[in-house]
Design an enzyme around this catalytic site. Structure first.
Site, short mmCIF file in Angstrom:
data_model
loop_
_atom_site.label_atom_id
_atom_site.label_comp_id
_atom_site.label_asym_id
_atom_site.label_seq_id
_atom_site.Cartn_x
_atom_site.Cartn_y
_atom_site.Cartn_z
CB CYS A 109 69.89 -84.68 -0.21
SG CYS A 109 69.55 -84.61 1.34
CB CYS A 112 72.03 -85.32 5.04
SG CYS A 112 70.36 -85.85 4.87
CB SER A 113 74.04 -88.15 1.51
OG SER A 113 73.75 -88.97 2.74
CB CYS A 114 67.86 -87.64 1.58
SG CYS A 114 67.62 -87.20 3.29
#
Length: 209
Positions: A109, A112-114
């Protein structure tokens, strides 16, 4: 008591500075009635015991063992995963990616940090780090080397960028010598990293296939 040595350090906390701050904030919110301690405990228990990579491992094992399920998984991953009872936050729109001798898939990702919490649980720290997010796109084979994963030079590495709308689950190749294993035994060979693409499934002996 004058002869007792008190020069030793009395700070025996094993918590980091950030953990101490989180604990303090939690205590403050609880004292003001904004947070229910019981609800927090339930969430912790949920993510420790019910939500995690063991769920994704069950999905992969079912796909390995049941061709009809595998077809449904690669056609509509969200619905197929829901068949096993795994739905909810961060897993509303899933896509399953099939690793083959020709293509190795890896998920990142970049913004961000999906991450697909419903099947993989809480994302690892490295997944959220800027170095991984940058290198996975610029040098995916270098990332695989960092994780100790070796794939043939003629195997294409395909990188998929998770978004707020879509999450990915990599279905690693089934290891050789597993024809007689049950789904439970197969699931034990599926690692979290293999479902992100930074690893491969384990051989029956417990070593990377």
């Amino acid at each position: 008591m004058d002869d007792h040595d008190h020069d030793h350090d009395h700070d025996h906390s094993h918590l980091s500075e950030m953990e101490v701050r989180v604990r303090a904030l939690q205590s403050l919110l609880e004292a003001k009635g904004h947070v229910d301690p019981g609800a927090i405990d339930e969430l912790i228990t949920l993510y420790e015991n019910e939500v995690g990579p063991q769920n994704g491992a069950r999905v992969v094992a079912r796909a390995w063992a049941d061709p009809a399920y595998a077809e449904r998984l690669f056609t509509d991953a969200t619905a197929a995963i829901a068949e096993l009872g795994f739905t909810g936050r961060q897993g509303e729109h899933m896509v399953a990616l099939k690793n083959t001798p020709e293509v190795h898939n890896m998920v990142v990702c970049t913004l961000c940090s999906c991450y697909p919490w419903s099947v993989l649980g809480v994302p690892p720290v490295w997944y959220k780090s800027a170095p991984y997010r940058a290198k996975a796109v610029a040098d995916p084979r270098g990332v695989l080397d960092d994780f100790g994963v070796s794939i043939p030079a003629d195997t294409k590495v395909r990188v998929w960028d998770s978004t707020a709308e879509v999450r990915y689950l990599v279905v690693p190749m089934r290891p050789d010598g597993t024809d007689g294993l049950s789904e439970e035994e197969l699931a034990a060979l599926v690692t979290r990293d293999s479902m992100i693409g930074t690893g491969v499934a384990l051989a029956p002996a417990g070593e990377p296939a």
